[in-house]
Design a protein around this motif. Sequence first.
Motif, short mmCIF file in Angstrom:
data_model
loop_
_atom_site.label_atom_id
_atom_site.label_comp_id
_atom_site.label_asym_id
_atom_site.label_seq_id
_atom_site.Cartn_x
_atom_site.Cartn_y
_atom_site.Cartn_z
N ALA B 129 0.90 -1.01 -0.01
CA ALA B 129 -0.08 0.08 0.00
C ALA B 129 0.95 1.37 0.04
O ALA B 129 0.53 2.20 -0.68
CB ALA B 129 -0.88 -0.05 1.25
N ALA B 130 1.79 1.26 0.81
CA ALA B 130 2.97 2.11 0.74
C ALA B 130 3.47 2.83 -0.68
O ALA B 130 3.68 3.71 -0.92
CB ALA B 130 3.66 2.22 1.75
N LEU B 131 3.88 1.63 -1.22
CA LEU B 131 4.48 1.54 -2.52
C LEU B 131 3.51 2.35 -3.30
O LEU B 131 3.85 3.22 -4.31
CB LEU B 131 4.83 0.19 -3.06
CG LEU B 131 5.63 0.22 -4.36
CD1 LEU B 131 6.80 0.88 -4.40
CD2 LEU B 131 5.88 -1.24 -4.68
N GLY B 132 2.05 1.74 -3.13
CA GLY B 132 0.98 2.71 -4.09
C GLY B 132 1.13 4.10 -3.79
O GLY B 132 1.05 4.70 -4.81
N GLU B 133 1.05 4.32 -2.63
CA GLU B 133 0.99 5.76 -2.22
C GLU B 133 2.02 6.58 -2.88
O GLU B 133 2.24 7.61 -3.57
CB GLU B 133 0.79 6.02 -0.86
CG GLU B 133 -0.07 5.34 -0.05
CD GLU B 133 -1.16 6.07 0.12
OE1 GLU B 133 -1.13 7.33 0.15
OE2 GLU B 133 -2.26 5.71 0.39
N LEU B 134 3.34 5.92 -2.85
CA LEU B 134 4.54 6.55 -3.28
C LEU B 134 4.38 6.80 -5.01
O LEU B 134 4.71 8.01 -5.41
CB LEU B 134 5.83 5.75 -3.20
CG LEU B 134 6.29 6.09 -1.76
CD1 LEU B 134 7.63 5.05 -1.61
CD2 LEU B 134 7.10 7.36 -1.71
N LEU B 135 4.03 5.72 -5.51
CA LEU B 135 3.88 5.84 -7.09
C LEU B 135 2.77 6.79 -7.42
O LEU B 135 3.05 7.47 -8.34
CB LEU B 135 3.56 4.47 -7.49
CG LEU B 135 4.33 3.29 -7.75
CD1 LEU B 135 3.79 2.16 -8.08
CD2 LEU B 135 5.16 3.96 -9.05
N PHE B 136 1.64 6.84 -6.81
CA PHE B 136 0.75 7.84 -7.01
C PHE B 136 0.77 9.26 -6.64
O PHE B 136 0.06 10.00 -6.63
CB PHE B 136 -0.75 7.43 -6.88
CG PHE B 136 -0.91 6.26 -7.96
CD1 PHE B 136 -1.41 6.51 -9.23
CD2 PHE B 136 -0.76 5.00 -7.81
CE1 PHE B 136 -1.58 5.75 -10.18
CE2 PHE B 136 -0.96 3.77 -8.85
CZ PHE B 136 -1.49 4.38 -9.97
N GLY B 137 1.65 9.36 -5.56
CA GLY B 137 2.00 10.66 -4.84
C GLY B 137 3.26 11.15 -5.48
O GLY B 137 3.27 12.05 -6.18
#
Lengths: 101, 166, 460, 336
Positions: B129-137
């Motif tokens: 989930a954190a990776l996703g936040e990074l990718l889209f943030g």
Amino acid sequence: MAVGPSAFMGVAAVLFSLGLYGVLTRKNAVMVLMSLELMTVAACLNMVTVSRFVTPAEMTGQVFAVFAMAVFAAQIGIGLALVLAVYRQTGSIELSSKKAT
Amino acid sequence: MSETVSGPVFAILAFACIGGAIGMLSARNTIHAALWLSEVMLAVAGLYLLLSAEYLAVVQVLIYASAMSVVVLFIIMLTLREREGPVRMADFSIGGGILAGLTGVILYMALADRGDRISAMPVEPSGTAALGELLFGRWTLPLEVAALILLVSLVAAVWWSREVDS
Amino acid sequence: MLSGYWHFTPEVLVVCGAFAALFGGYLPGKDRGAAYAAAGAAALAAAIVAFGGTGGPIVFGQLEPDSVARYARTGLAGLTAVWVLWVAGRGMPGERRREGVALALFATAGGMLLSMAEDLIVMFVTLELATMPAYVLMGYRRKDVSGLKRALDYFVDSILASVIVLYGLSFLYGISGSTAFSGLELEGSGMLGFVAVMLTLVGLFAKVSAAPLRHWTLDANAKAAPVSLAFVSTVPRVAGIVVMSRLILAIAASAPAIGILVGVAAAASMIAGNCAALSQGDLRRLLICSGIAHLGYLMMALAAGTETGYGAAVFYAVAYAVPSMGVMLVVAEEGVAIGDFARLASRRPWVAWSMVLWLLSLIGIPPLAGFFGKLYLIGAALQAELMALVLLAILATLLSAAYYFRIVREMFFGDEDEQVGGAIEPSHAATVALALCAVATVAIGIGAPRLIAALGVRFG
Amino acid sequence: MNALLSSALHASAALVLVLLNGVVLVFMLRRMIGRMHLRRGGLHAGPGGVIQTAADVLKLLSKEGTRPGGVNRWVYAIAPMAVFVPSLVAYAALPFSETLRITRLDTGLLFTFAVLSVVPLGVIAGSLASASNRALIGAMRVVARQLACSVPLLLSVLPVVMITGTLDLGDIVNYQTGLWSGAFPRWFAIPLLPSLAIFTTAALCGLDRTVFDIHGIEPGPESGLAGEYSAMRFGLLCISEFGNVFVISALAVTVFFGGWTLPFVPLDLQSSIGPVVFLIKTYTLVFLFLWTRSVLPRVRTDQLMDLGWKWLIPLSIVWIMLVGLVVKASLPGTVV
């Protein structure tokens, strides 16, 4: 037995060198593309390793690897389309820059 | 995932990676080579798991081990003249071998020189989930550019693979 | 969170132009209309960048639209506008224009972002976007067997370069623990740092076709259509040069030894490029070779490893690309053999005089763009006391005059009987495109002192 | 050691489940389609043909495995395993209940798709090894169809991920417990009906391979890979097919129909009957899949490709955008 980053990076280096060997020596375009994939994976592995050991919280390396995977998947896709186009015209998938034995 | 990498598991996966790569290069048949390559991809996915990169491991399987391998096999299939498409070496394979070997040696020396300056495995990083936040943030910009790259490759692939009307 | 969205307006505009071209079948005028729409978008983008402001780092410091980036982006968008305008007038050989124009615009958007990149990840991704369409343009004619084969070779070499860059970047990131240019720290990294820099630079040199790896481009590009070559050898290349300069500057802060590496590559590029260009009869090959030589001059300034050198290199990248684009477009109109130019002066005097203008700029005659470019390059190198390189550059320039004048001689005093080929049908769009190139060559020359000051180059 | 033992148990349980499931599904298919086609399914072994399938399995096991001449030996031998193993591994992340699952994965949803996507690799490799043009053409069609369908399949579950903010199948199920306005179960099937529709269509395209029809003995290019295989290797291919039907149905149940949960039932009861509920739901879906393919005519490969690439993918992308807008608008700045 402790496995440090060097071990992972070592595996990546071996894969990279083997891929490079394949790119330089094969005549068959598909083989060359496969060797390029091998090199890509080596680079990604390197990045993930660094990400795990150096910047575990930021995960920068993983992000980098995600982009690298996407980009190279696209590239190899183009390459295969090109190989197919060349094959249609010539009936051969050998790279012209490498002379036959 | 534990804080230390399991030695035997790593050894098996590393062996699978390198062995697979050697298998790929020594195969006399492109189909075999493609299968070896997908074996390498699976093994690398295993290494990603060891590095707590679960998402990348799954993506590796999804994109490289299956999708790319299938496409490669497709191309092999479409371009087969004889059933067994032989792999042929180019004539300067010795030069290539020397160059690749040199690269390997330099890399090895560099790694050995670096030593284990960073050897302790830090605590487990945050998950998918954190990776996703990074990718889209934080990394939205490269994400958008990557999308354009995929579009370009789509246009290119269609351009070349469409029948040319004469 | 993301401040300064408006900095992206030109890029968004270029991408919109690409989409418009892609769906050109629905536009009025179809194929041609698509190209005009794309040219308009690119021109508008160039104007916006030129008159828009600059700013500090945006998007988490991944991009920096500073004055250098503004100059490079204006150049890239402008060059693309000229190229697309020409294509709108004359068309792509043997195929329709839409896809080619769209891909060129995508490459331009990538290049414009690339010239602002301040981060390894952004740099890598945009570098790929800027160079990927080039393969397609190189093999654009689907029925041309040898062109396709060359495109395949070019593709493999280019991907190999990308992978090598990627691998090098992974080490750079590993050593410094950050992907920001400002965070690159190679101090005390020993052998690994050397390997990282080597891999990255070798890959980048190959991407912009510098000396040690030049034969790739030469072999692969020499059979491509001149139109494609006009784009591929200017726009993506300029973007690549800009980011390479940025990266070298960033690395040089903590690893001064990089200067030697760049210097050697610069010398090799100058020697190899000029010597190879001397004997070429095919203008494509001649221009590719001379392009390598020009890259050599440019890297001479980079070898200094200073802000001044960086600014001078970026200035020269565009100052070289503009006349080069003009020459290549005329080659696309007239023919690739040097004999095709015989008596051009009597057939199309304006084109011939423009050619003279561009060739003089490439040699470096005042008051054209190329002269000031070289002046600043030499100045930057002198500041860093790179006497040997400067001498080599001056010698190489004298040598280059020989082959450039060969073209001029052919245009004015060539053998009339040799001339074949019918008259070229007039096309207003193409004429305007060539005129723009000529005007820009003079304008950059006249505006050079102001531009170079804006780029942050200081002498003395 | 305990952990090792339990995972070994889990794995062997999964294996048994896969094999049994195959047998049950074949029986189901025969009887059901027989009924629909106004004929009777297999009825020779046992009362009403109950053990017909078991007998088939015994036959396949005891039959001598033959290998056609001219095949590529290694690849020929490996390919059925490459088809079978992924469909076995695909069970790993499926949550049969709150606690009953082989392993809990952060990326369970993606994992299942990733594992299933390896299957075409085996199919294509086997057909290349088979020394038969017919198998080659058949496999090419099968794989082309699967590629055309697997992309929309993956895209169709993305809205769920966007709403729940997780790829963990267990968490996705937990998100669906309870009721909406006291009357409707909080299943994603209701608000995300288009997703479900795309998922079902894509799944039907991807699964409705005529390897299914092998039992009807229908050779020819459509049989694809299986044409050149016999005995247990053939059996493995069949079991894998049925396993995939089950996995896709189970995935649909998990993602769209609330998994092991049941509305209107107290929570403590739910945990005990969870697996049963899950299996009932899954078999209902399997039934629906089989039903569809037995009553609808078969579409041509090119029509199917058109459907996948030109309709399902754009549709699912548009739908994803819509859902994204709604999600963003309803709770700005956070994942719902």
